[in-house]
Design an enzyme around this catalytic site. Structure first.
Site, PDB file in Angstrom:
ATOM      1  N   TYR A   7      83.352 -41.507  78.217  1.00 28.61           N
ATOM      2  CA  TYR A   7      82.225 -42.232  78.942  1.00 28.61           C
ATOM      3  C   TYR A   7      82.930 -43.124  79.641  1.00 28.61           C
ATOM      4  O   TYR A   7      82.342 -43.332  81.006  1.00 28.61           O
ATOM      5  CB  TYR A   7      81.488 -43.170  77.695  1.00 28.61           C
ATOM      6  CG  TYR A   7      80.404 -44.015  78.198  1.00 28.61           C
ATOM      7  CD1 TYR A   7      79.436 -43.536  78.799  1.00 28.61           C
ATOM      8  CD2 TYR A   7      80.563 -45.246  77.932  1.00 28.61           C
ATOM      9  CE1 TYR A   7      78.522 -44.278  79.220  1.00 28.61           C
ATOM     10  CE2 TYR A   7      79.693 -46.151  78.505  1.00 28.61           C
ATOM     11  CZ  TYR A   7      78.512 -45.486  79.156  1.00 28.61           C
ATOM     12  OH  TYR A   7      77.624 -46.547  79.462  1.00 28.61           O
ATOM     13  N   LYS A  11      82.805 -43.595  84.327  1.00 27.16           N
ATOM     14  CA  LYS A  11      82.666 -44.799  85.159  1.00 27.16           C
ATOM     15  C   LYS A  11      83.802 -44.945  86.168  1.00 27.16           C
ATOM     16  O   LYS A  11      83.678 -45.042  87.311  1.00 27.16           O
ATOM     17  CB  LYS A  11      82.829 -46.122  84.140  1.00 27.16           C
ATOM     18  CG  LYS A  11      81.817 -45.979  83.071  1.00 27.16           C
ATOM     19  CD  LYS A  11      80.219 -46.171  83.735  1.00 27.16           C
ATOM     20  CE  LYS A  11      79.272 -45.977  82.589  1.00 27.16           C
ATOM     21  NZ  LYS A  11      78.036 -45.890  83.032  1.00 27.16           N
ATOM     22  N   PHE A  36      79.022 -55.275  81.030  1.00 32.25           N
ATOM     23  CA  PHE A  36      79.761 -55.446  79.742  1.00 32.25           C
ATOM     24  C   PHE A  36      78.595 -55.003  78.630  1.00 32.25           C
ATOM     25  O   PHE A  36      78.462 -53.638  78.751  1.00 32.25           O
ATOM     26  CB  PHE A  36      80.275 -56.956  79.533  1.00 32.25           C
ATOM     27  CG  PHE A  36      81.784 -57.001  80.258  1.00 32.25           C
ATOM     28  CD1 PHE A  36      81.849 -56.681  81.429  1.00 32.25           C
ATOM     29  CD2 PHE A  36      82.634 -57.005  79.482  1.00 32.25           C
ATOM     30  CE1 PHE A  36      82.904 -56.403  82.065  1.00 32.25           C
ATOM     31  CE2 PHE A  36      84.045 -56.743  79.887  1.00 32.25           C
ATOM     32  CZ  PHE A  36      84.005 -56.584  81.070  1.00 32.25           C
ATOM     33  N   ASN A  57      73.738 -47.643  69.761  1.00 29.99           N
ATOM     34  CA  ASN A  57      74.334 -49.117  70.062  1.00 29.99           C
ATOM     35  C   ASN A  57      73.811 -50.039  69.095  1.00 29.99           C
ATOM     36  O   ASN A  57      72.989 -49.763  68.242  1.00 29.99           O
ATOM     37  CB  ASN A  57      73.845 -49.241  71.344  1.00 29.99           C
ATOM     38  CG  ASN A  57      74.537 -48.517  72.527  1.00 29.99           C
ATOM     39  OD1 ASN A  57      73.893 -47.790  73.099  1.00 29.99           O
ATOM     40  ND2 ASN A  57      75.888 -48.671  72.899  1.00 29.99           N
ATOM     41  N   ASP A 151      86.532 -46.895  69.406  1.00 31.38           N
ATOM     42  CA  ASP A 151      86.269 -48.360  69.480  1.00 31.38           C
ATOM     43  C   ASP A 151      87.690 -49.131  69.687  1.00 31.38           C
ATOM     44  O   ASP A 151      88.424 -49.025  68.981  1.00 31.38           O
ATOM     45  CB  ASP A 151      85.423 -48.668  68.210  1.00 31.38           C
ATOM     46  CG  ASP A 151      84.090 -48.590  68.302  1.00 31.38           C
ATOM     47  OD1 ASP A 151      83.502 -48.342  69.326  1.00 31.38           O
ATOM     48  OD2 ASP A 151      83.344 -49.217  67.285  1.00 31.38           O
TER      49      ASP A 151
HETATM   50  N1  UDP Z   1      78.625 -51.234  66.162  1.00 31.19           N
HETATM   51  C1  UDP Z   1      78.428 -51.257  64.678  1.00 31.19           C
HETATM   52  N2  UDP Z   1      77.386 -50.649  64.291  1.00 31.19           N
HETATM   53  C2  UDP Z   1      76.539 -49.763  64.887  1.00 31.19           C
HETATM   54  C3  UDP Z   1      76.585 -49.769  66.537  1.00 31.19           C
HETATM   55  C4  UDP Z   1      77.600 -50.396  66.732  1.00 31.19           C
HETATM   56  O1  UDP Z   1      79.318 -51.657  63.852  1.00 31.19           O
HETATM   57  O2  UDP Z   1      75.696 -48.949  64.178  1.00 31.19           O
HETATM   58  C5  UDP Z   1      79.549 -52.080  66.526  1.00 31.19           C
HETATM   59  C6  UDP Z   1      80.776 -51.258  67.359  1.00 31.19           C
HETATM   60  O3  UDP Z   1      81.764 -50.942  66.589  1.00 31.19           O
HETATM   61  C7  UDP Z   1      81.263 -52.604  68.428  1.00 31.19           C
HETATM   62  C8  UDP Z   1      80.037 -53.198  68.698  1.00 31.19           C
HETATM   63  O4  UDP Z   1      79.082 -52.871  67.590  1.00 31.19           O
HETATM   64  O5  UDP Z   1      82.203 -53.362  67.899  1.00 31.19           O
HETATM   65  C9  UDP Z   1      79.283 -52.914  69.901  1.00 31.19           C
HETATM   66  O6  UDP Z   1      78.952 -51.448  69.835  1.00 31.19           O
HETATM   67  P1  UDP Z   1      78.029 -50.920  71.024  1.00 31.19           P
HETATM   68  O7  UDP Z   1      77.959 -49.274  70.553  1.00 31.19           O
HETATM   69  O8  UDP Z   1      76.612 -51.300  71.052  1.00 31.19           O
HETATM   70  O9  UDP Z   1      78.587 -50.785  72.287  1.00 31.19           O
HETATM   71  P2  UDP Z   1      80.084 -50.479  72.911  1.00 31.19           P
HETATM   72  O10 UDP Z   1      80.965 -51.820  72.984  1.00 31.19           O
HETATM   73  O11 UDP Z   1      80.701 -49.492  71.953  1.00 31.19           O
HETATM   74  O12 UDP Z   1      79.934 -50.042  74.085  1.00 31.19           O
END
Ligand code: UDP
Length: 187
Positions: A7, A11, A36, A57, A151
């Protein structure tokens, strides 16, 4: 530029295309806006995000759990080197992000400029869950599970260039983000 997942690579590739375009065409002004973590919804409750199926998300997942459409939130790891072990991100209210776009158009300079659009402040998954529960007075059961592949522990923006050049700053905080996400979910 180094990327950590496919992903991110999409970008980086888009930025390369735009940079090449600006190099080949001196009249072009290019502002690259690096988002962000956009969350929340318009304050009216009329415009927001309603992903199909099970959300990937964090914020849409939390709202579905709050509504009882999903049983619980799965938190992907609590052993990161962060304030409470859960992942830290720079969440930005989607309306602040929209205003950042207007500011970028109004302050478009020649050549290539790169701007981070965030708040500059990191919030952990547990801090987000707590804010959501407190502001919206709704329960969000959760379970800690394995880390999600790809992550990273923390990501937050240096917003100084955007603030200086675009005369823009994110105004809305976590309370507004969780309030507006919940309002949209219930409207
Ligand atoms: N996250 C989580 N459970 C979920 C979705 C996300 O714990 O069901 C955590 C993920 O590991 C990260 C944060 O929430 O630390 C943000 O994740 P998101 O997918 O919203 O955005 P990213 O930063 O990955 O683009």
């Amino acid at each position: 530029m180094e990327t950590t997942n496919p992903y991110g690579e999409t970008k980086a590739m888009s930025e390369r295309i735009l940079k090449d375009t600006a190099k080949a065409n001196e009249d072009f002004g290019v502002s690259l806006l690096r988002y962000f973590n956009p969350v929340g919804a318009h304050e009216s409750g009329l415009i927001g995000e309603d992903p199909n199926g099970i959300p990937n998300n964090l914020m849409p997942f939390i709202t579905k759990v709050g509504k009882g459409e999903l049983d619980k939130l799965y938190i992907f790891g609590n052993d990161y080197d962060t304030v409470d072990g859960t992942g830290v991100r720079d969440y930005i209210h989607v309306v602040d992000l929209a205003e950042g776009h207007v500011a970028a158009l109004e302050n478009l300079n020649p050549g290539i400029n790169i701007y981070n659009l965030g708040t500059g402040k990191g919030t952990s998954v547990l801090e987000m869950v707590d804010a959501f529960k407190k502001v919206n007075k709704v329960d969000v059961p959760y379970e800690i599970v394995q880390r999600r592949k790809g992550d990273i522990a923390k990501s937050f923006a240096d917003v100084s260039k955007a603030e200086k050049d675009l005369k823009w700053k994110a105004k809305r905080g976590i309370e507004e983000m969780v309030r507006d996400a919940w309002r949209f979910e219930n409207s």
